[in-house]
Motif scaffolding. Sequence first.
Motif, PDB file in Angstrom:
ATOM      1  N   ALA A 363       0.828  -1.213   0.000  1.00 24.37           N
ATOM      2  CA  ALA A 363       0.000   0.000   0.000  1.00 24.37           C
ATOM      3  C   ALA A 363       0.859   1.258   0.000  1.00 24.37           C
ATOM      4  N   SER A 364       1.941   1.242   0.786  1.00 24.57           N
ATOM      5  CA  SER A 364       2.833   2.412   0.800  1.00 24.57           C
ATOM      6  C   SER A 364       3.534   2.590  -0.540  1.00 24.57           C
ATOM      7  N   ALA A 365       3.945   1.502  -1.168  1.00 25.64           N
ATOM      8  CA  ALA A 365       4.583   1.616  -2.488  1.00 25.64           C
ATOM      9  C   ALA A 365       3.597   2.141  -3.526  1.00 25.64           C
ATOM     10  N   LEU A 366       2.314   1.735  -3.428  1.00 26.95           N
ATOM     11  CA  LEU A 366       1.303   2.226  -4.370  1.00 26.95           C
ATOM     12  C   LEU A 366       1.061   3.714  -4.202  1.00 26.95           C
ATOM     13  N   SER A 367       0.992   4.163  -2.940  1.00 31.58           N
ATOM     14  CA  SER A 367       0.760   5.595  -2.709  1.00 31.58           C
ATOM     15  C   SER A 367       1.937   6.431  -3.189  1.00 31.58           C
ATOM     16  N   LEU A 368       3.158   5.970  -2.925  1.00 32.91           N
ATOM     17  CA  LEU A 368       4.328   6.725  -3.387  1.00 32.91           C
ATOM     18  C   LEU A 368       4.437   6.731  -4.911  1.00 32.91           C
ATOM     19  N   SER A 369       4.113   5.623  -5.516  1.00 38.80           N
ATOM     20  CA  SER A 369       4.186   5.581  -6.987  1.00 38.80           C
ATOM     21  C   SER A 369       3.133   6.509  -7.622  1.00 38.80           C
ATOM     22  N   MET A 370       1.945   6.635  -7.015  1.00 35.22           N
ATOM     23  CA  MET A 370       0.937   7.574  -7.533  1.00 35.22           C
ATOM     24  C   MET A 370       1.407   9.009  -7.392  1.00 35.22           C
ATOM     25  N   PRO A 394       4.729  25.138  -2.695  1.00 35.61           N
ATOM     26  CA  PRO A 394       4.323  24.557  -1.394  1.00 35.61           C
ATOM     27  C   PRO A 394       2.930  23.943  -1.408  1.00 35.61           C
ATOM     28  N   PRO A 395       1.924  24.628  -1.966  1.00 38.31           N
ATOM     29  CA  PRO A 395       0.605  23.960  -1.989  1.00 38.31           C
ATOM     30  C   PRO A 395       0.595  22.684  -2.834  1.00 38.31           C
ATOM     31  N   PHE A 396       1.370  22.667  -3.876  1.00 44.07           N
ATOM     32  CA  PHE A 396       1.409  21.474  -4.720  1.00 44.07           C
ATOM     33  C   PHE A 396       2.038  20.288  -3.978  1.00 44.07           C
ATOM     34  N   VAL A 397       3.122  20.560  -3.262  1.00 44.11           N
ATOM     35  CA  VAL A 397       3.776  19.484  -2.507  1.00 44.11           C
ATOM     36  C   VAL A 397       2.861  18.964  -1.400  1.00 44.11           C
ATOM     37  N   CYS A 398       2.211  19.859  -0.697  1.00 43.53           N
ATOM     38  CA  CYS A 398       1.298  19.434   0.377  1.00 43.53           C
ATOM     39  C   CYS A 398       0.139  18.610  -0.171  1.00 43.53           C
ATOM     40  N   SER A 399      -0.379  19.034  -1.328  1.00 43.75           N
ATOM     41  CA  SER A 399      -1.486  18.279  -1.916  1.00 43.75           C
ATOM     42  C   SER A 399      -1.032  16.880  -2.342  1.00 43.75           C
ATOM     43  N   MET A 400       0.202  16.754  -2.839  1.00 48.96           N
ATOM     44  CA  MET A 400       0.712  15.442  -3.223  1.00 48.96           C
ATOM     45  C   MET A 400       0.878  14.530  -1.992  1.00 48.96           C
ATOM     46  N   VAL A 401       1.336  15.149  -0.890  1.00 50.35           N
ATOM     47  CA  VAL A 401       1.477  14.356   0.337  1.00 50.35           C
ATOM     48  C   VAL A 401       0.118  13.878   0.823  1.00 50.35           C
ATOM     49  N   VAL A 402      -0.859  14.757   0.735  1.00 49.77           N
ATOM     50  CA  VAL A 402      -2.205  14.378   1.161  1.00 49.77           C
ATOM     51  C   VAL A 402      -2.765  13.273   0.268  1.00 49.77           C
ATOM     52  N   VAL A 403      -2.496  13.332  -1.012  1.00 54.53           N
ATOM     53  CA  VAL A 403      -2.978  12.313  -1.935  1.00 54.53           C
ATOM     54  C   VAL A 403      -2.339  10.960  -1.632  1.00 54.53           C
ATOM     55  N   ILE A 405      -1.053   9.915   1.255  1.00 55.58           N
ATOM     56  CA  ILE A 405      -1.543   9.399   2.527  1.00 55.58           C
ATOM     57  C   ILE A 405      -2.968   8.860   2.383  1.00 55.58           C
ATOM     58  N   SER A 406      -3.774   9.573   1.622  1.00 54.24           N
ATOM     59  CA  SER A 406      -5.149   9.118   1.423  1.00 54.24           C
ATOM     60  C   SER A 406      -5.204   7.795   0.654  1.00 54.24           C
ATOM     61  N   ILE A 407      -4.319   7.633  -0.323  1.00 56.92           N
ATOM     62  CA  ILE A 407      -4.279   6.357  -1.056  1.00 56.92           C
ATOM     63  C   ILE A 407      -3.846   5.219  -0.124  1.00 56.92           C
ATOM     64  N   PHE A 408      -2.839   5.463   0.737  1.00 55.27           N
ATOM     65  CA  PHE A 408      -2.349   4.440   1.655  1.00 55.27           C
ATOM     66  C   PHE A 408      -3.459   3.981   2.615  1.00 55.27           C
ATOM     67  N   PHE A 409      -4.129   4.970   3.246  1.00 54.29           N
ATOM     68  CA  PHE A 409      -5.171   4.603   4.207  1.00 54.29           C
ATOM     69  C   PHE A 409      -6.395   4.009   3.519  1.00 54.29           C
ATOM     70  N   SER A 410      -6.600   4.362   2.276  1.00 55.87           N
ATOM     71  CA  SER A 410      -7.716   3.754   1.546  1.00 55.87           C
ATOM     72  C   SER A 410      -7.471   2.260   1.318  1.00 55.87           C
ATOM     73  N   VAL A 411      -6.232   1.915   0.953  1.00 54.69           N
ATOM     74  CA  VAL A 411      -5.901   0.506   0.730  1.00 54.69           C
ATOM     75  C   VAL A 411      -5.984  -0.276   2.042  1.00 54.69           C
ATOM     76  N   ILE A 412      -5.447   0.294   3.123  1.00 53.21           N
ATOM     77  CA  ILE A 412      -5.489  -0.391   4.431  1.00 53.21           C
ATOM     78  C   ILE A 412      -6.924  -0.551   4.912  1.00 53.21           C
ATOM     79  N   GLY A 413      -7.740   0.488   4.720  1.00 60.60           N
ATOM     80  CA  GLY A 413      -9.137   0.392   5.126  1.00 60.60           C
ATOM     81  C   GLY A 413      -9.896  -0.662   4.347  1.00 60.60           C
ATOM     82  N   TYR A 414      -9.608  -0.785   3.074  1.00 61.80           N
ATOM     83  CA  TYR A 414     -10.275  -1.807   2.267  1.00 61.80           C
ATOM     84  C   TYR A 414      -9.890  -3.213   2.731  1.00 61.80           C
ATOM     85  N   VAL A 415      -8.599  -3.387   3.047  1.00 60.26           N
ATOM     86  CA  VAL A 415      -8.133  -4.705   3.514  1.00 60.26           C
ATOM     87  C   VAL A 415      -8.803  -5.064   4.848  1.00 60.26           C
TER      88      VAL A 415
END
Length: 422
Positions: A363-370, A394-403, A405-415
């Motif tokens: 899940a972490s590798a998927l979020s980082l690759s996105m 700065p807003p672009f970097v923060c938005s990428m970090v949020v994306v 993290i959201s992908i990581f927790f989405s995968v963990i929540g689904y599992v």
Amino acid sequence: MGKPAVVARPVDRLVVQQQRARGIAQAPPPQRVESQVVLAPILKKKKPGAKLWMRFDAAGNSEVLECDRNAILQRVSIPARDLRILGPVFSQSSHILARENAMVVNLEYIRTIITAEEVYLLDPNNPNVVPFAERLQQQLLLQNQIEKEGGMQAMVSEGLPEQLPFEFRVLEIALDVVCHYLETKVWELEHKARPALDQLTKMISTSNLELVRSVKSQLTRLTAHVQKVRDELVQLLDDDENMADLYLTRKLQQTQHMDSPLVTIISDDGGTASSIVSRKLVRLASLKGHGHSRRSTATHTVNSGLDVDELEMLLEAYFMQVDASLNKLSLVREYISDTEDYINIQLDYQRNQLFQFQIMLGASALSLSMGMAIVGPVSMNIPIPIYNNNNWFPPFVCSMVVVCISIFFSVIGYVRWKGLFE
């Protein structure tokens, strides 16, 4: 007169010396003759196929014999095929065979032939056989001493149970020694298996697994030995005729009665003749003499006339002892099986933890690759008007970090929703 004597002396000496020299040359050397005489009996003592036997009689006297196959067959009068049971091919099997005049016993390391008056023990120099031979001799000597002192008549007059026949006393000692040997092996295995299994539950290592493997192999071999002895006792207990054939002393007494009948018929002309009726009367008397003081059981039929209570009680006692040893081995096997189940559960739990960790890494590798897929086009050296504005980074970097993290927790929540982490 003195001169001829003086001349004759050197001639006589020469003749004597020549004769002595010729005699020494013609005579064979005495040392060689002695060596040939000594070697001849040594070569005669070497018998091909001869084995070492120890013979015991009812009085406790013993002697060591070196007999080949034919010599031992003449002594005990058994079929030649029965000697194969005492050979190395059937050394791991258990047999108690009844023959016409002998009993062939092969129990673990005890291989012996029992008659109504003698015992022939094979390989008496074996370290495992020495305790049996010593105990057998002690028991026979003690029993002989009691009989000489009149102790048997006192026991019978006091109403105590009669002494077992000679062959059953020997069989009892053999069964007792074998059962004690098996119980000792079972006790050693129990005290070796439990600490090894407890250590394996605490730490799973190669050394502990190897120790448990050796315990399981010993358990399998020991169970096979105990099971063979138990099966042989069960086979004897289920066959009353086979047990009746083991009464060698009874058969010997009946044979003696048949050969010298007590009842004779006197004819009219003054002669005596043995009749068939007298032989039948003697046989019935011998059967009644053996069976009047013994109780009958429900397992014996009324018409069979087989009285095997003494042997049956003897075999049942040692059957219970062997069966108890087999039950202990079954408990050890169950303990090993429970330990294996516990270890498999532990391994499954660790395997599940590894799967969970692998899912989290995926899940972490998927979020980082996105995130890298989005950042990659922006990082190209292409003239874009947004690069002229310094406030977008700065807003672009923060938005990428949020994306990410959201992908990581989405995968963990689904599992977790699927129940894979439970």
